[in-house]
Each structure stands twice: as structure tokens, then as C-alpha cells.
Motif scaffolding. Structure first.
Motif, PDB file in Angstrom:
ATOM      1  N   LEU A   1       0.821  -1.203   0.000  1.00  0.00           N
ATOM      2  CA  LEU A   1       0.000   0.000   0.000  1.00  0.00           C
ATOM      3  C   LEU A   1       0.860   1.261   0.000  1.00  0.00           C
ATOM      4  O   LEU A   1       1.557   1.548   0.961  1.00  0.00           O
ATOM      5  N   GLY A   2       0.839   1.984  -1.114  1.00  0.00           N
ATOM      6  CA  GLY A   2       1.497   3.282  -1.162  1.00  0.00           C
ATOM      7  C   GLY A   2       2.940   3.240  -1.636  1.00  0.00           C
ATOM      8  O   GLY A   2       3.433   2.229  -2.139  1.00  0.00           O
TER       9      GLY A   2
ATOM     10  N   GLY B   1      -6.611  13.233   2.943  1.00  0.00           N
ATOM     11  CA  GLY B   1      -6.014  13.664   4.191  1.00  0.00           C
ATOM     12  C   GLY B   1      -5.203  12.578   4.869  1.00  0.00           C
ATOM     13  O   GLY B   1      -4.304  12.860   5.656  1.00  0.00           O
ATOM     14  N   LEU B   2      -5.501  11.318   4.569  1.00  0.00           N
ATOM     15  CA  LEU B   2      -4.781  10.191   5.164  1.00  0.00           C
ATOM     16  C   LEU B   2      -4.000   9.377   4.140  1.00  0.00           C
ATOM     17  O   LEU B   2      -2.986   8.758   4.479  1.00  0.00           O
ATOM     18  N   LEU B   3      -4.462   9.370   2.921  1.00  0.00           N
ATOM     19  CA  LEU B   3      -3.854   8.519   1.905  1.00  0.00           C
ATOM     20  C   LEU B   3      -4.082   9.139   0.530  1.00  0.00           C
ATOM     21  O   LEU B   3      -5.222   9.433   0.173  1.00  0.00           O
ATOM     22  N   PRO B   4      -3.014   9.347  -0.259  1.00  0.00           N
ATOM     23  CA  PRO B   4      -3.203   9.861  -1.613  1.00  0.00           C
ATOM     24  C   PRO B   4      -3.832   8.789  -2.500  1.00  0.00           C
ATOM     25  O   PRO B   4      -3.903   7.616  -2.110  1.00  0.00           O
ATOM     26  N   PRO B   5      -4.306   9.148  -3.690  1.00  0.00           N
ATOM     27  CA  PRO B   5      -4.954   8.163  -4.571  1.00  0.00           C
ATOM     28  C   PRO B   5      -4.058   6.958  -4.860  1.00  0.00           C
ATOM     29  O   PRO B   5      -2.858   7.108  -5.100  1.00  0.00           O
ATOM     30  N   GLN B   6      -4.673   5.778  -4.820  1.00  0.00           N
ATOM     31  CA  GLN B   6      -3.949   4.513  -5.012  1.00  0.00           C
ATOM     32  C   GLN B   6      -4.537   3.761  -6.204  1.00  0.00           C
ATOM     33  O   GLN B   6      -5.747   3.617  -6.313  1.00  0.00           O
ATOM     34  N   ASP B   7      -3.654   3.245  -7.049  1.00  0.00           N
ATOM     35  CA  ASP B   7      -4.061   2.501  -8.240  1.00  0.00           C
ATOM     36  C   ASP B   7      -3.439   1.106  -8.184  1.00  0.00           C
ATOM     37  O   ASP B   7      -2.216   0.962  -8.204  1.00  0.00           O
ATOM     38  N   PHE B   8      -4.287   0.076  -8.096  1.00  0.00           N
ATOM     39  CA  PHE B   8      -3.803  -1.293  -7.978  1.00  0.00           C
ATOM     40  C   PHE B   8      -3.975  -2.089  -9.275  1.00  0.00           C
ATOM     41  O   PHE B   8      -3.952  -3.319  -9.252  1.00  0.00           O
ATOM     42  N   SER B   9      -4.132  -1.394 -10.401  1.00  0.00           N
ATOM     43  CA  SER B   9      -4.392  -2.087 -11.660  1.00  0.00           C
ATOM     44  C   SER B   9      -3.175  -2.862 -12.166  1.00  0.00           C
ATOM     45  O   SER B   9      -3.335  -3.847 -12.878  1.00  0.00           O
TER      46      SER B   9
ATOM     47  N   SER C   1       1.176   4.091  -5.438  1.00  0.00           N
ATOM     48  CA  SER C   1       1.385   5.538  -5.418  1.00  0.00           C
ATOM     49  C   SER C   1       2.877   5.817  -5.318  1.00  0.00           C
ATOM     50  O   SER C   1       3.634   4.989  -4.797  1.00  0.00           O
ATOM     51  N   ARG C   2       3.305   6.972  -5.833  1.00  0.00           N
ATOM     52  CA  ARG C   2       4.698   7.411  -5.659  1.00  0.00           C
ATOM     53  C   ARG C   2       4.772   8.663  -4.792  1.00  0.00           C
ATOM     54  O   ARG C   2       5.812   9.308  -4.708  1.00  0.00           O
TER      55      ARG C   2
END
Length: 413
Positions: A153-154, A361-369, A376-377
């Protein structure tokens, strides 16, 4: 060889209620007849934590935060008309103990919400793949990318470090030609982070002076003295929280007025009650792909309030709270996309359909494709402040440096 599959992408929407419509009872029953951990009323997920070893404080916090999220999800109706339940085992950060715990609990669970520790994950990978399970990880090693069975994650350790060194240069704390000390744990955490620092150093004109340590090391005086002799202008640390505190305290005692930037797992709230607190407050910042629990935004305030309500005092590892909370919400969203096929392969297939998961606010957008790419970077730099909940605050927004975007992660795919 760990396989990666390409699956069709679907737009994913974050829904805190996570009550999924359109899943018929017949379809669910047909799809889950042979699924471990699934009944008409419950979905059981495994949690393999360090509750007695070097990361025990973090492990306990992760488990507690997972329960906060599960409580929220179940109060809102659960997932696929079922309640979530956790089955937990302690591995003590010992891969052999983890294998025994996995073998004992595996028939009881649909998948694994959270497994802590890169060495543990390495020991379990073949088993997880053989059974087509989905496992959320509390580790950020990019060497674990490329496997659809694993959720990292992340931003990974290497990318976090790249962003951190870029931040120090942009802040004027470092300049081309400077030496940077990097104290890093033996194993994937440290070596992955070191790979990132060497990449960034090559691009920024810096020199890395490495000092490897074991997870059990308690006194880092010799490592800090070696970095002082090398005249480093900053220190990057990837270690346990107590080790990071030792670095900060010893460096200050040695008269080293340099910034100390710790990795995501290097801070614990209780350190603010030790003699290392002044050194941490003055010199230490922490890198993270996760937001600060003490941040001044709606999501952080809501989670902090839920934590206080359930546990009272501030958590020992605030990053563990945010990570475990986000991982539980993410796993529930994946389950919600597999209501018609609540089997291990069905859940695994649904993973790559999540392309825009976020907790603002807690986690930037995440892409699991794409399992071979980080979700995320982006990272955030956090500072120590006794006046905020859990002792850390955000020093700026999430960002992905140009170097982090350019960097090619090592993967297992």
C-alpha cells in the motif's frame, strides 16, 4: 516464478459504508461453497503480526487500528451482507514461527488482511501463491511488487527515500557534493531504502555513506561516530523506533547539527517521554506514504476521535494506525467487488479493479491495476510535535518528486 495477471479495469468508488448492492444470495452461496472463512453471516480474514518481537509496539497498534476499521465497516452493514471478523496470530518477527502460524490458521480464513514484515512475507509467498490468496502487507518493499497476491500500500521504501532526499535538497539542507549517512536495517527494509538513496544521490550529486545494522542492535554510537568522521551533512535512518532515537540522541551528544530523516517505521509516540525527545524534536523528520494521525484535516480528526473512543491514549505507532485503517478499508472495497464470487480466486481477481482508492487527508490516490507498479509514488514529510495527537504532524502535502517518477522499481514479476 510469481505470476501476474492482467485483468479488465473498472472504475472504483470509495464508500465508507461498504454495503454492496446487487449481490444476490444465490450467487453468493454458489460462489462461496468451498471458500474458507466464509459463512452466510461472516467473512474471516487473517492477521499475522509481530506482537512479541522488535516491532511489537507497531504490531499491537496495527491490530488495534484494524479493529477500529472493522467496527466501522460492520456498523455500516458489513460487506456483501456479512460481518468481517479477524483471526490473529503472533509471529514475533520470526519467519519460522510465521510459517507455523500460517499453516494453523489458513483453513479458517478467506485471505490475509495484514502480514507484518518483509522477512515473514518472503517466507510465506509460495504458500500464498499456491492457494491463490490475497494478502495485505505491512511492509513497503518494492521487491514485493509484481505479484498480484500481495498488496503493498502506497510509496515503497526506495521511493520514500528518493522523495526525502529530494525534499532535503529543495529545502537547502543538502547540496551537490555533500555526504549523507544512511543507517539501515539488514534485510529488505534497509536494502530497499538504500537502493533509493543511492539512486537519488547519483542524480543529486550526493555521496552515500552506508552503515548496516541488525534489528536487535541497541547502541548505535559506533555507527554515528563513523558518520561524524565522514562529515555527513544529513543522516537517513531505516530502523526500529528505539534505534532511530539512539541515532538522534547520540548525534546530538556528539555535536552533530544535521537533519535526521527516518523511514516510515522509525517513530513511536513513547519516544517523546524519553531523553531522546529534544533531539527528535529538533532534528528528526519522518518519511511516509501515509498521512499523520495528528494532522489538521477531517479524515485524521475522525480517525483520531475513533481511536480515542476505543482505546483512550495516543497510539504507540501512529503510522501503523493510518496504514492498518486504510488497508482494512481497501480490503473491504475489494471484497465488495467480489460479492458474486467470494472465493480466493474471486477476491484475487477483484484486486486489480481498484484503480482510485483514497482517503483524503490520510492517503493519496492509489491505483492497484498493475501489480508491478507502486500504487502511489507520493510521500509526505512529518515532523515531531508534542502538542499534537500521537506526536507527529504533516510538514506539507503529499508529493511525488520528479526523481521518484523517473525511478524504476525492482519487482518480482
Amino acid at each position: 516464478m510469481h505470476k501476474s495477471r492482467t485483468v479488465g479495469l473498472a472504475a472504483a468508488a470509495l464508500a465508507f459504508t461498504l454495503a454492496v448492492a446487487g449481490c444476490s444470495t444465490k450467487a453468493e452461496t454458489a460462489g462461496t461453497a468451498a471458500a474458507p472463512g466464509v459463512s452466510d453471516s461472516t467473512i474471516k480474514l487473517g492477521v499475522l503480526m509481530d506482537l512479541s518481537g522488535p516491532f511489537a509496539g507497531t504490531g499491537k497498534t496495527i491490530l488495534d487500528a484494524s479493529n477500529v476499521a472493522v467496527k466501522e465497516i460492520n456498523a455500516a452493514g458489513g460487506v456483501c451482507d456479512r460481518k468481517l471478523a479477524l483471526v490473529t496470530r503472533d509471529h514475533g518477527y520470526d519467519p519460522q514461527k510465521a510459517v507455523a502460524a500460517y499453516d494453523e490458521m489458513d483453513p479458517q480464513v478467506l485471505g490475509y488482511l495484514n502480514i507484518l514484515g518483509s522477512p515473514v512475507v518472503t517466507a510465506l509467498r509460495d504458500k500464498i501463491e499456491a492457494k491463490d490468496e490475497l494478502a495485505g502487507l505491512t511492509t513497503f518493499a518494492s521487491t514485493l511488487l509484481g505479484d498480484e497476491h500481495l498488496i503493498v500500500l502506497g510509496a515503497t521504501y526506495d521511493i520514500q527515500t528518493i522523495n526525502g532526499l529530494d525534499w532535503l535538497v529543495r529545502k537547502g539542507e543538502l547540496r551537490s557534493g555533500d555526504s549523507v549517512g544512511h543507517i539501515y536495517l539488514q534485510g529488505e527494509i534497509g536494502e530497499n531504502s538504500l537502493r533509493g538513496s543511492k539512486f537519488a544521490a547519483g542524480k543529486l550529486g550526493l555521496k552515500i555513506v552506508g552503515q548496516q545494522i541488525e534489528p536487535t542492535a541497541t547502541d548505535l554510537t559506533s555507527q554515528v561516530n563513523a558518520l561524524k568522521s565522514a562529515k555527513v551533512k544529513a543522516i537517513v535512518v531505516d530502523s526500529t523506533p528505539k534505534q532511530a532515537a539512539s541515532v538522534a540522541a547520540v548525534a546530538q551528544a556528539a555535536g552533530m547539527e544535521v537533519p535526521i530523516m527516518g523511514g516510515v517505521s522509525t517513530f513511536a509516540t513513547s519516544l517523546l517521554r524519553t531523553s531522546a525527545a529534544p533531539a527528535l524534536t529538533e532534528h528528526y523528520t519522518r518519511l511516509s506514504g501515509l498521512g499523520a494521525l495528528g494532522a489538521d484535516n477531517a479524515a485524521a480528526r475522525k480517525l483520531a476521535a475513533a481511536w480515542r473512543s476505543q482505546y483512550g491514549k495516543a497510539p504507540e505507532a501512529s503510522s501503523g494506525v493510518v496504514h492498518a485503517y486504510a488497508m482494512t478499508k481497501l480490503y473491504a472495497e475489494i471484497l465488495g467487488k467480489s460479492c458474486e464470487d467470494l472465493t480466493r480466486p474471486g477476491v484475487l481477481k477483484a484486486r486489480s479493479a481498484v484503480t482510485d482508492f483514497k482517503l483524503p487527508g490520510l492517503l493519496p490516490p492509489q491505483d492497484f491495476s498493475d501489480p508491478a507498479e507502486p500504487s502511489s509514488r507520493e510521500a509526505q514529510v512529518l515532523g515531531v510535535d508534542k502538542g499534537v495527537f500521537a506526536g507527529v504532524e504533516a510538514l506539507g502535502d503529499f508529493f511525488a518528486s520528479d526523481l521518484a517518477k523517473e525511478y524504476k522499481v525492482p519487482s518480482a514479476g
